[in-house]
Motif scaffolding. Structure first.
Motif, PDB file in Angstrom:
ATOM      1  N   VAL A 291     -42.219  -5.714 -36.877  1.00  0.00           N
ATOM      2  CA  VAL A 291     -41.270  -5.375 -35.760  1.00  0.00           C
ATOM      3  C   VAL A 291     -41.392  -3.823 -35.370  1.00  0.00           C
ATOM      4  O   VAL A 291     -40.951  -3.141 -36.332  1.00  0.00           O
ATOM      5  N   VAL A 292     -41.589  -3.512 -34.170  1.00  0.00           N
ATOM      6  CA  VAL A 292     -41.792  -2.147 -33.880  1.00  0.00           C
ATOM      7  C   VAL A 292     -40.480  -1.636 -33.223  1.00  0.00           C
ATOM      8  O   VAL A 292     -40.304  -0.478 -32.721  1.00  0.00           O
ATOM      9  N   SER A 293     -39.709  -2.676 -32.490  1.00  0.00           N
ATOM     10  CA  SER A 293     -38.664  -2.439 -31.737  1.00  0.00           C
ATOM     11  C   SER A 293     -37.702  -3.682 -31.531  1.00  0.00           C
ATOM     12  O   SER A 293     -37.995  -4.617 -31.728  1.00  0.00           O
ATOM     13  N   GLU A 294     -36.354  -3.203 -31.643  1.00  0.00           N
ATOM     14  CA  GLU A 294     -35.278  -4.494 -31.274  1.00  0.00           C
ATOM     15  C   GLU A 294     -34.595  -3.656 -30.131  1.00  0.00           C
ATOM     16  O   GLU A 294     -34.116  -2.640 -30.215  1.00  0.00           O
ATOM     17  N   ILE A 295     -34.415  -4.742 -29.283  1.00  0.00           N
ATOM     18  CA  ILE A 295     -33.697  -4.252 -27.920  1.00  0.00           C
ATOM     19  C   ILE A 295     -32.370  -5.460 -27.892  1.00  0.00           C
ATOM     20  O   ILE A 295     -32.578  -6.574 -27.838  1.00  0.00           O
ATOM     21  N   PRO A 296     -31.286  -4.749 -28.164  1.00  0.00           N
ATOM     22  CA  PRO A 296     -29.849  -5.582 -28.389  1.00  0.00           C
ATOM     23  C   PRO A 296     -29.442  -5.904 -27.092  1.00  0.00           C
ATOM     24  O   PRO A 296     -28.342  -5.452 -26.555  1.00  0.00           O
ATOM     25  N   LYS A 297     -30.172  -6.963 -26.279  1.00  0.00           N
ATOM     26  CA  LYS A 297     -29.781  -7.193 -24.992  1.00  0.00           C
ATOM     27  C   LYS A 297     -30.096  -8.653 -24.893  1.00  0.00           C
ATOM     28  O   LYS A 297     -31.058  -9.060 -25.297  1.00  0.00           O
ATOM     29  N   ASN A 298     -29.406  -9.681 -24.073  1.00  0.00           N
ATOM     30  CA  ASN A 298     -29.685 -10.925 -23.890  1.00  0.00           C
ATOM     31  C   ASN A 298     -30.241 -11.050 -22.427  1.00  0.00           C
ATOM     32  O   ASN A 298     -29.761 -10.874 -21.618  1.00  0.00           O
ATOM     33  N   LEU A 299     -31.781 -11.086 -22.412  1.00  0.00           N
ATOM     34  CA  LEU A 299     -32.409 -11.104 -21.194  1.00  0.00           C
ATOM     35  C   LEU A 299     -32.925 -12.598 -21.038  1.00  0.00           C
ATOM     36  O   LEU A 299     -33.858 -12.828 -20.237  1.00  0.00           O
ATOM     37  N   ALA A 300     -32.560 -13.617 -21.889  1.00  0.00           N
ATOM     38  CA  ALA A 300     -33.288 -15.086 -21.818  1.00  0.00           C
ATOM     39  C   ALA A 300     -33.173 -15.708 -20.690  1.00  0.00           C
ATOM     40  O   ALA A 300     -33.942 -16.289 -20.090  1.00  0.00           O
ATOM     41  N   GLY A 301     -32.084 -15.320 -19.473  1.00  0.00           N
ATOM     42  CA  GLY A 301     -32.051 -15.830 -18.478  1.00  0.00           C
ATOM     43  C   GLY A 301     -32.798 -15.213 -17.297  1.00  0.00           C
ATOM     44  O   GLY A 301     -32.903 -15.845 -16.092  1.00  0.00           O
ATOM     45  N   HIS A 302     -33.439 -14.011 -17.687  1.00  0.00           N
ATOM     46  CA  HIS A 302     -34.265 -13.346 -16.382  1.00  0.00           C
ATOM     47  C   HIS A 302     -35.583 -13.765 -16.292  1.00  0.00           C
ATOM     48  O   HIS A 302     -36.353 -14.256 -17.379  1.00  0.00           O
ATOM     49  N   PRO A 303     -36.296 -13.297 -15.258  1.00  0.00           N
ATOM     50  CA  PRO A 303     -37.396 -13.997 -14.896  1.00  0.00           C
ATOM     51  C   PRO A 303     -38.437 -12.931 -15.578  1.00  0.00           C
ATOM     52  O   PRO A 303     -37.811 -11.720 -15.978  1.00  0.00           O
ATOM     53  N   VAL A 304     -39.590 -13.459 -15.612  1.00  0.00           N
ATOM     54  CA  VAL A 304     -40.508 -12.701 -16.584  1.00  0.00           C
ATOM     55  C   VAL A 304     -40.991 -11.082 -16.351  1.00  0.00           C
ATOM     56  O   VAL A 304     -40.917 -10.262 -16.870  1.00  0.00           O
ATOM     57  N   ASP A 305     -41.110 -11.109 -14.765  1.00  0.00           N
ATOM     58  CA  ASP A 305     -41.287  -9.729 -14.208  1.00  0.00           C
ATOM     59  C   ASP A 305     -40.127  -8.676 -14.326  1.00  0.00           C
ATOM     60  O   ASP A 305     -40.364  -7.668 -14.509  1.00  0.00           O
ATOM     61  N   GLU A 306     -38.960  -9.272 -14.379  1.00  0.00           N
ATOM     62  CA  GLU A 306     -37.978  -8.318 -14.545  1.00  0.00           C
ATOM     63  C   GLU A 306     -37.627  -7.963 -16.232  1.00  0.00           C
ATOM     64  O   GLU A 306     -37.287  -6.768 -16.374  1.00  0.00           O
TER      65      GLU A 306
END
Length: 151
Positions: free
Chosen positions: A124-139
């Motif tokens: 693991v090189v980074s953890e981003i504490p955000k829920n992006l699961a519903g976003h499109p891949v380009d976003e």
């Protein structure tokens, strides 16, 4: 700043679905390829509960107290994190990735950290504490790059 290198795995998850992405380019112009998805059917707690919460006799005359019932919906979310940790371990053990970025809500990251094997945590090189699961891949590409540059 953590670099988004070629071949880095990015796992975007909430507590019910996960998106496995691989960066095909570099940090300047990320291009994520969807490798796999995992999803679980997790109905509401009411739909999963078989009975009403129990009651218990108190010390007073004809007094009853309600007992908390198991929150099956929440329990299933925790099991999903454990299952995801197993998937990441299997892939790490097979040498499928060298670098991993986890993107999940803080609570989900906590469950993942508790369940992950040392072999996974070392990648693991980074953890981003955000829920992006519903976003499109380009976003997701843009948001991950932005978060990595800010850290």
């Amino acid at each position: 700043m953590t670099e988004l290198k070629h071949g880095t795995w990015v796992v975007v998850t909430d507590s019910e679905k996960a998106l496995f992405l691989r960066n095909l380019t570099d940090h300047q112009d990320p291009n994520f390829e969807v490798m796999d998805t995992e999803e679980q059917d997790n109905p509401s707690d009411i739909e999963q509960s078989a009975n009403r919460p129990g009651r218990m006799q108190d010390t007073g005359v004809q007094q009853m107290s309600a007992l908390d019932d198991t929150d099956w919906h929440e329990l299933q979310k925790e099991r999903f994190a454990a299952d995801l940790s197993d998937i990441l371990y299997d892939a790490a053990h097979k040498g499928e990735y060298d670098r991993l970025i986890l993107v999940a809500a803080p609570k989900v990251l906590g469950h993942l950290r508790d369940d992950m094997h040392k072999e996974v945590t070392s990648k693991v090189v980074s953890e981003i504490p955000k829920n992006l699961a519903g976003h499109p891949v380009d976003e997701i590409e843009k948001l991950v790059k932005k978060e990595l540059e800010a850290s």
